[in-house]
Design a protein around this motif. Structure first.
Motif, PDB file in Angstrom:
ATOM      1  N   GLY A  43      27.552  63.055  86.452  1.00 50.17           N
ATOM      2  CA  GLY A  43      26.714  63.212  87.801  1.00 50.17           C
ATOM      3  C   GLY A  43      27.470  62.207  88.870  1.00 50.17           C
ATOM      4  N   LEU A  44      28.206  61.258  88.441  1.00 46.70           N
ATOM      5  CA  LEU A  44      29.026  60.396  89.580  1.00 46.70           C
ATOM      6  C   LEU A  44      30.341  61.205  89.919  1.00 46.70           C
ATOM      7  N   TYR A  45      30.337  61.071  91.403  1.00 41.15           N
ATOM      8  CA  TYR A  45      31.554  61.704  92.157  1.00 41.15           C
ATOM      9  C   TYR A  45      31.735  60.768  93.209  1.00 41.15           C
ATOM     10  N   LEU A  46      32.917  61.009  93.687  1.00 45.27           N
ATOM     11  CA  LEU A  46      33.444  60.446  95.100  1.00 45.27           C
ATOM     12  C   LEU A  46      33.637  61.584  96.119  1.00 45.27           C
ATOM     13  N   GLU A  47      32.997  61.673  97.287  1.00 46.59           N
ATOM     14  CA  GLU A  47      32.774  62.460  98.127  1.00 46.59           C
ATOM     15  C   GLU A  47      34.168  61.832  99.325  1.00 46.59           C
ATOM     16  N   LYS A  54      35.348  57.649 101.977  1.00 48.50           N
ATOM     17  CA  LYS A  54      35.192  57.982 100.569  1.00 48.50           C
ATOM     18  C   LYS A  54      33.962  57.125 100.098  1.00 48.50           C
ATOM     19  N   LEU A  55      32.984  58.080  99.762  1.00 49.47           N
ATOM     20  CA  LEU A  55      31.628  57.704  99.223  1.00 49.47           C
ATOM     21  C   LEU A  55      31.233  58.025  97.821  1.00 49.47           C
ATOM     22  N   TRP A  56      30.788  57.150  97.304  1.00 48.22           N
ATOM     23  CA  TRP A  56      30.215  57.325  95.842  1.00 48.22           C
ATOM     24  C   TRP A  56      28.851  57.753  95.718  1.00 48.22           C
ATOM     25  N   PHE A  57      28.604  58.742  95.151  1.00 49.52           N
ATOM     26  CA  PHE A  57      27.177  59.424  94.765  1.00 49.52           C
ATOM     27  C   PHE A  57      26.992  59.654  93.345  1.00 49.52           C
ATOM     28  N   TYR A  58      25.569  59.563  93.272  1.00 50.83           N
ATOM     29  CA  TYR A  58      24.972  60.357  91.773  1.00 50.83           C
ATOM     30  C   TYR A  58      24.047  61.227  91.836  1.00 50.83           C
ATOM     31  N   LEU A  71      25.581  55.425  96.379  1.00 52.21           N
ATOM     32  CA  LEU A  71      25.842  54.170  95.740  1.00 52.21           C
ATOM     33  C   LEU A  71      26.695  53.136  96.621  1.00 52.21           C
ATOM     34  N   GLY A  72      27.512  53.747  97.434  1.00 51.01           N
ATOM     35  CA  GLY A  72      28.421  52.630  98.200  1.00 51.01           C
ATOM     36  C   GLY A  72      29.839  53.624  98.501  1.00 51.01           C
ATOM     37  N   ALA A  73      30.292  52.764  99.605  1.00 49.53           N
ATOM     38  CA  ALA A  73      31.476  53.238 100.141  1.00 49.53           C
ATOM     39  C   ALA A  73      32.603  52.673  99.293  1.00 49.53           C
ATOM     40  N   TRP A  74      33.773  53.517  99.051  1.00 50.02           N
ATOM     41  CA  TRP A  74      35.233  52.592  98.555  1.00 50.02           C
ATOM     42  C   TRP A  74      36.023  52.523  99.681  1.00 50.02           C
ATOM     43  N   PRO A  75      36.420  50.809  99.874  1.00 54.16           N
ATOM     44  CA  PRO A  75      36.787  50.170  98.597  1.00 54.16           C
ATOM     45  C   PRO A  75      35.926  49.156  98.564  1.00 54.16           C
ATOM     46  N   ASP A  76      34.750  49.152  99.375  1.00 53.25           N
ATOM     47  CA  ASP A  76      33.854  48.042  99.293  1.00 53.25           C
ATOM     48  C   ASP A  76      33.526  47.997  97.574  1.00 53.25           C
ATOM     49  N   MET A  77      33.052  49.358  97.411  1.00 54.09           N
ATOM     50  CA  MET A  77      32.735  49.558  95.867  1.00 54.09           C
ATOM     51  C   MET A  77      33.799  50.223  95.135  1.00 54.09           C
ATOM     52  N   ARG A 109      26.277  51.167 104.596  1.00 52.60           N
ATOM     53  CA  ARG A 109      27.678  51.783 105.083  1.00 52.60           C
ATOM     54  C   ARG A 109      27.648  53.215 105.012  1.00 52.60           C
ATOM     55  N   ILE A 110      26.818  53.603 104.522  1.00 54.55           N
ATOM     56  CA  ILE A 110      26.669  55.165 104.131  1.00 54.55           C
ATOM     57  C   ILE A 110      26.130  55.592 105.204  1.00 54.55           C
ATOM     58  N   ALA A 111      26.834  56.773 105.714  1.00 62.47           N
ATOM     59  CA  ALA A 111      26.313  57.494 107.009  1.00 62.47           C
ATOM     60  C   ALA A 111      24.922  57.891 106.887  1.00 62.47           C
ATOM     61  N   GLY A 112      24.011  57.560 107.894  1.00 60.18           N
ATOM     62  CA  GLY A 112      22.708  57.897 108.189  1.00 60.18           C
ATOM     63  C   GLY A 112      21.667  57.297 107.481  1.00 60.18           C
ATOM     64  N   THR A 113      22.202  56.076 106.995  1.00 61.69           N
ATOM     65  CA  THR A 113      21.170  55.113 106.480  1.00 61.69           C
ATOM     66  C   THR A 113      21.341  53.742 107.022  1.00 61.69           C
TER      67      THR A 113
END
Length: 114
Positions: A43-47, A54-58, A71-77, A109-113
Motif C-alpha cells: 500500500g505504500l507508493y510514491l506519487e 513527489k509525495l508518499w502515500f499509504y 505521509l510526506g514529500a520527497w526529499p524531506d521524507m 507540505r502535501i497539497a491541500g493540507t
C-alpha cells in the motif's frame, strides 16, 4: 502440474510479486503530463505529479472503503522514513482503528493540507 495451473484450477489468481522502489531510482522519476504512482509494498507508493513534486502515500481499506494517507514529500521524507511511517500507520489500521492513522510526520507540505 505447475504451481500456476494448480492455482488456476482452484479458482485463485496468481499475483505477481511487487518490486520495491530503490532509493537511487526516486531521483530518476520524471514528471509526465498526468500524475503517476510507483508502488513500493503493502500500500505504500510514491506519487509523481506533473509539477515535479513527489509525495508518499499509504493506501488502505477500512470497512471496505479505500482510504489514502499522505505521509510526506520527497526529499524531506526519504525512502527509509516513508517505510517507517508506513509501518506505524499499517499497525494502527490492523489494530482496527476506523480513522486514518496519524503517521507522526508534518503533512503541511502535501497539497491541500496547508
Amino acid at each position: 502440474m505447475s504451481d500456476i495451473a494448480s492455482l488456476e484450477g482452484a479458482g485463485r489468481f496468481c499475483q505477481c510479486p511487487q518490486i520495491a522502489i530503490k532509493a537511487l531510482e526516486i531521483k530518476g522519476f520524471k514528471p509526465l503530463d498526468k500524475a503517476y504512482r510507483k508502488a513500493d509494498a503493502k500500500g505504500l507508493y510514491l506519487e509523481v505529479r506533473p509539477n515535479g513534486s513527489k509525495l508518499w502515500f499509504y493506501n488502505f481499506r477500512v470497512d471496505g472503503k479505500e482510504k489514502r494517507l499522505g505521509l510526506g514529500a520527497w526529499p524531506d521524507m526519504g525512502l527509509a522514513d516513508a517505510r517507517t511511517a508506513h509501518g506505524a500507520a499499517r499497525q494502527v489500521v490492523q489494530a482496527g482503528h476506523r480513522r486514518a492513522p496519524d503517521c507522526g510526520y508534518p503533512t503541511s507540505r502535501i497539497a491541500g493540507t496547508a
